[in-house]
Design a protein around this motif. Structure first.
Motif: not given
Lengths: 356, 356, 356, 356
Positions: C46, C54, C325, C331
């Motif tokens: 994550r 990300t 992001d 994620r």
């Protein structure tokens, strides 16, 4: 909040003089045989008019199951039970529509909600406890499947005290109308209550509860300790002023060396020699008898003129009318048992998930 | 269940000898000024090592707020507070890894969970109450905004009793180390506790709580009566054996005509002449002082050899080691106040939605 | 309400730029082996900065267990986990202290609470989901003991859709940075996200969850149906706009004769030929795969000037700063899994008390 | 768990063919005028037999209030409502006592609880939703006091879709039996449902809900986000397969620059130019219209032979008997409204305690 319990959950509803009172029980495991005769027996132990020392108000307290039972067994879905109010006599209460009876909930309900159903105390009436007794009967049926036995009895009326529960034969509790298993004390208690009634007055008392065969491990630290939930359950009953378990208030005068319960090995089973702990250590049952005392104040409704105020603050007097108990403890016995059963049934279910 | 409260909710965590204990407070209204100095003061009242009659275990009990406070005020999001454990001395407890101390939670935790963190009693340690005191401090800050004042004091140690709270000046509670506002009784209590300590023994006591200026209307019928929640909250504190409010157990000997609290009009405000009700009628506050008594048993850890069993049921002896309180009540005073504050703060919020 | 679950309960706390975020897990059964390496692996899936598609915000997301674990196993008491915030750069957010970012929670938090911790969105930041992932990892460990497997993957980015899950090898999900097990689609998705990032814009997507080997019988009628709790759990994740399970929205165009899942006997086990039900019938798992889709909107923070207002209602413009992001779904995969695990773990425990 | 809500709480009970179904509403503020005619009107919108495209099962759905209302107003105590089951025809269901109807809850209930009340689906019957509608009517009465309006309508049947709600006059919803405010689409929908019925089949559809005038600030981060609770509430309705709000699943294809809702100052009030957010940002209402779509699968009971198994796993066939809806969405409209009202009423009360 009119509901109680985490997994074995009840919601009660109803006012003293509305169409009906009742309870919804959610979380009762499926497959339990629902013995309706037993439920009625329990309700009859609580109902008014059962003896000369209780109120003469006449309610059949016949219940009806609306849901959750199929072919005699619980289905796992909510069990709704309704008890109709029959002998309502609302006119008995017109005199208190605007007057606050001393030590009743009239003033506080008005202040909290803005108005109130004044008929017979409305929601604050002890009539609500009939719903608890019905639900408690089902909790008892569940607990029977694991052997737990719950018994309560009257251990004190006014100054008259029965011996410690370990010196009594609790099977004799129902042998007399005051529900004290010691015949000698019972006789005196009945005489006292009768005198109080003739004096148009009321008197308090103590109910003792005893729970045998509780499995080791029930109770949930840290806030929902077994005795903390028992205490809340008992204190939620009308007229209750105090709760103690095991050594209770007397235990404060002891030293640790006197109060501690020594462990010993009783043929492979770990037991304690004394039981000042009252069957609960660290909030969790240890397998010994759980016992506790519940103090009930004298009933607030007395057949005498008392000074008070009305809802505008004007001073006036009020006197009890209708039919009331001179002492609440004999009828409180099944209520104490019911609340204890609800607490234990809930902890029994909650304990099923504590280990992988 | 390690959480308490419906709207003002706390979840505590942590063991006596783990890295830290703490609490998450959810539901604290936004905009409350969080006085960190006050929180520390409250923790210091509970902390060990504060006087010669408490345990000499040395913990700073310095707290850290991890969330929920921004620019000195609560944000309405969860307030997490952590207190690190410093003076752990885990080796003090190796002797009880497999032995059940009498009247402790060792046996019941093992039975319930299959094993336990035995260091200092793990989760069953009264160290957990530090988290309650931190949360209670915030509840007190909230209650201050409406003028509610909560005060507790030691009213009994062993057989030594202080006078009724109405005859005491509660502002003197912190004047002595036993936290009894009556100087004469306090002196005797301190001497008694000191003697008990020299005897390598412990003794019980009673803490009295008094709540002033509660608004009329707090408390939720029928199960969450104000006094029922107070009772549960107090009974959830380690070593508590009993709870009574208002007339309590003594009230059972009175007649209704003696016990009832007459209403009168006090310059436009409805008041009662006596207060056997303890400020609560029908489970709802009536504006009078709320007062109650909490019974604490003698601490189970004594510096003497006691017979017991180990986890295999083998008989053995155990003796207290380390540093323990000979009497728990002086340090219990802030804990009783904290739990009372948590109860009242919750009911205060709950009462905001009862009327259209 | 910052807590979730009935028996397997979590309470999360913490703001994006406060000292730490964390979670308290209450109700985890005792005796579960707590695999800390696994928890870290889940957090790493994550964490920001893990790939070029990300956010480049850099957080280690190293966690610390403060309680509830002893000698590598859960003790049955609350497990508190804390993750410190490291790379805070609060100054990145000073420009939004008084300005409402479009489609963020700035305006609504201010309106609800009267003020807000504006640093990084404070409590409304998706950083809070790290706490969910840590708790979800423990739920997964519990579910592993009964064989339940939870897998999520990216099934759509913008208009690009992967084939139905039954045509995919879900073990390939972690083979690429977009977490789509279909390599061809994954490549296109990555190219699209990269383009969107270069456009200083963002784009939405869909995460599909698949749960295999669920025991028959999980889910609680009538309100806490398995899919209803799954839906709530998913909709509680930041940026989620929709949830469907089984045939979902497409199923509305079918006829009953097409949609019904026929039962058959598969070597003694009752199975269904099709699975439009998505593994849930009447709110209860039927043993087939549970599968569902979760729609995520495009991230609200874009690197472009956008018209908006400040807290006094004055019109102004705002542009994203810092590191964000371009597409949240890669994620989000471990977050979806974590929430599914929390739902299933809770129902697994709740199901232990449904039969006598 | 047969209860829903945190402060405005309902518990429903009852089976399709038991004596009665009902609901207890706890937490309704005192002083609300209880308009019984309105409650009946709402129940009539849901009741069977109301038009040629609904089931011809004939239930009056006359309700009775047992408690909580005095002199026409709520008293703050639980409101119990009971609806007797009249037209039960239990014999219609004897053929399914041992057979599992495809895509029904027969198999899962048996597996979960060990047995089931098979008459009409017992507790899993959509009959339970009558209790929700009665409770929802009271929630609507509460919401009216603050101006909140809740309207739902049929936006899709099979492939037939109505225009976006902003292009419709929602006051026309009740003008036709399919409850689609667009007359042209409605006519086609009715023809389609009629054809499906003649085919002895069923078909799915979508209900759209619109909530106007919601105060800014309702919804509780982080788990009980407004849309998450709405989603759970909708997904708990029988036959629902999906929920989306605002831009929903279509929103995933948009870019952030398209999807973001710009704030502007509308004469002193902060508004958004578009409403992809569906009235909710960060889980909290922003004052714009809340709108959402709810997907209903085709009814599982069809008047055709279908292969299935009995409870011993033996293969057999089953066909619908009795009277069933060919399409559930017209009667689902008041249910969707009721659940939305319950969600909003609860958040309205919860929001009263968020600020000091």
């Amino acid at each position: 909040m009119n509901n109680y319990g985490t997994l074995f959950r009840i919601s009660t509803f109803g006012e003293s003089h509305g169409p009906a009172i009742g309870v919804v029980i959610d979380g009762c495991p499926a497959g339990l045989v629902i013995d309706e005769v037993f439920i009625q027996t329990e309700l009859d132990r609580r109902k008014p008019g059962q003896s000369k020392i209780t109120t003469q108000r006449n309610e059949d307290d016949t219940f009806k199951i609306l849901s959750g039972v199929f072919e005699g067994k619980s289905t796992g879905t909510p069990i709704a039970i309704v008890i109709e109010n029959q002998d309502q006599r609302s006119k008995d209460y017109s005199h208190i529509a605007n007057t606050y009876r001393p030590s009743h909930a009239d003033f506080t309900y008005d202040a909290k909600y803005g108005f109130r159903d004044y008929r017979g105390g409305g929601r604050s009436s002890a009539r609500e406890t009939a719903a608890r007794v019905a639900a408690g009967a089902i909790a008892k049926l569940l607990l029977r499947t694991i052997g737990v036995e719950i018994q309560a009895f009257v251990s004190q009326v006014g100054d008259l005290k029965a011996p410690h529960y370990t010196q009594l034969d609790l099977s004799k509790t129902e042998d007399n109308i005051v529900r004290c298993p010691d015949a000698t004390t019972a006789e005196k208690m009945i005489a006292l209550i009768d005198q109080v009634r003739l004096d148009r007055d009321t008197i308090g008392g103590v109910v003792t509860g005893v729970i045998k065969n509780t499995p080791v491990g029930l109770g949930e630290p840290v806030f929902d300790k077994l005795h903390a939930e028992l205490g809340k359950a008992m204190l939620s009953i009308n007229a209750v002023k105090g709760f103690e378990y095991g050594s209770g208030f007397e235990g404060v005068t002891l030293r640790g060396s006197q109060h501690n319960d020594e462990f010993y090995n009783d043929g492979g089973k770990i037991k304690t020699k004394t039981n000042h702990s009252g069957g609960v250590q660290g909030g969790i049952s240890n397998g010994e008898d759980i016992y506790f005392h519940v103090a009930f104040k004298p009933v607030a409704t007395i057949m005498q003129d008392q000074p008070t105020v009305d809802k505008d603050g004007k001073e006036t007097t009020v006197s009890g009318k209708g039919r009331h108990d001179p002492c609440v403890v004999p009828r409180a016995v099944p209520i104490v048992e019911a609340m204890a059963a609800l607490v234990l049934a809930d902890f029994y279910l909650r304990n099923k998930t504590v280990k992988v």
